[in-house]
Write a protein that holds these residues in place. Structure first.
Motif, mmCIF file in Angstrom:
data_model
loop_
_atom_site.group_PDB
_atom_site.id
_atom_site.type_symbol
_atom_site.label_atom_id
_atom_site.label_comp_id
_atom_site.label_asym_id
_atom_site.label_seq_id
_atom_site.Cartn_x
_atom_site.Cartn_y
_atom_site.Cartn_z
ATOM 1 N N THR A 10 -0.530 -14.504 32.887
ATOM 2 C CA THR A 10 -1.030 -15.837 33.216
ATOM 3 C C THR A 10 -0.857 -16.788 32.034
ATOM 4 N N ALA A 13 2.780 -17.632 31.799
ATOM 5 C CA ALA A 13 3.157 -18.565 32.870
ATOM 6 C C ALA A 13 2.704 -19.977 32.544
ATOM 7 N N PHE A 14 1.482 -20.119 32.049
ATOM 8 C CA PHE A 14 0.974 -21.451 31.719
ATOM 9 C C PHE A 14 1.752 -22.065 30.560
ATOM 10 N N VAL A 154 0.688 -16.382 40.534
ATOM 11 C CA VAL A 154 0.399 -16.777 39.149
ATOM 12 C C VAL A 154 1.350 -17.878 38.689
ATOM 13 N N MET A 158 0.215 -21.718 38.147
ATOM 14 C CA MET A 158 0.271 -22.326 36.822
ATOM 15 C C MET A 158 1.232 -23.510 36.797
ATOM 16 N N THR A 159 2.294 -23.420 37.573
ATOM 17 C CA THR A 159 3.218 -24.556 37.665
ATOM 18 C C THR A 159 2.530 -25.758 38.295
ATOM 19 N N VAL A 161 -0.722 -26.450 38.361
ATOM 20 C CA VAL A 161 -1.690 -26.985 37.397
ATOM 21 C C VAL A 161 -0.980 -27.858 36.362
ATOM 22 N N SER A 162 0.165 -27.382 35.898
ATOM 23 C CA SER A 162 0.902 -28.110 34.868
ATOM 24 C C SER A 162 1.429 -29.438 35.378
#
Length: 204
Positions: A10, A13-14, A154, A158-159, A161-162
């Motif tokens: 995670t 990924a972030f 995941v 995370m994509t 969120v970014s």
């Protein structure tokens, strides 16, 4: 489930999704010019595209994308598209002061489909896919379907969120875009940032 493995993946990924790159530059520019709501379709498309590719690669194995000719084709197709996109952003006609109005000839925000399909030629994404699968794709305790689902959730999550964060950053500068000159300058800066994001990809 190995929670340390999940936390490491995670975080990876972030870090990969949040660093400057084509997706983030595109949504920041769209957020500034079109607002968060009108940028949402392309953000959802980007996240869906990333999740779909992760699902496919972790299900069928990374061998399908290890051929150097395939990698080179994806890389240079992505670079060519991003060069065109940088030109489109940098040369976009400035809008009048009221950015909330629809203007004849103004470029529409990218769509869900455009955001999703761009991921197939996004050179940064394929670097992330290869690194992620090699590093985190060897959990013997999981079946291939479960592993693929976790990768998709995941990396897709995370994509998303970014890109939301970057689009919100773009929205935050809207109040400064009160003149044609300011909008022109912003467009050129975003185009330059998009070009800069290609440097480590082209010269890797």
């Amino acid at each position: 489930m190995d929670w340390g493995w999940l936390a490491g993946m995670t975080g990876f990924a972030f870090a990969m999704a949040a660093t400057p790159g084509p997706n983030n530059t595109i949504v920041a520019a769209s957020g500034a010019m079109h607002g968060l709501a009108r940028t949402m379709p392309v953000m959802l498309g980007i996240a869906f595209g990333v999740a779909s590719i992760m699902l496919a690669v972790t299900t069928f194995g990374i061998s399908a994308i290890t051929d150097p000719y395939v990698i080179a084709a994806l890389k240079w197709a992505g670079v060519a598209y991003l060069l065109w996109l940088a030109w489109k952003i940098g040369s976009a006609a400035p809008l009048p002061n009221d950015l909330e109005k629809e203007h004849q000839g103004a470029a529409a925000p990218l769509s869900f489909i455009q955001g999703a399909f761009f991921q197939f030629i996004n050179p940064k994404l394929w670097i992330m896919v290869g690194s992620a699968v090699v590093t985190y794709g060897t959990m013997k305790e999981m079946g291939p379907v479960q592993l693929a689902a976790i990768f998709a959730l995941v990396f897709g999550g995370m994509t998303f969120v970014s890109v939301v964060a970057w689009a919100a950053l773009g929205v935050s500068v809207r109040r400064f875009l009160t003149s044609r000159r300011a909008v022109r300058t912003f467009n050129v800066v975003m185009a330059i940032l998009l070009l800069i994001s290609l440097i480590p990809i082209v010269f890797e």
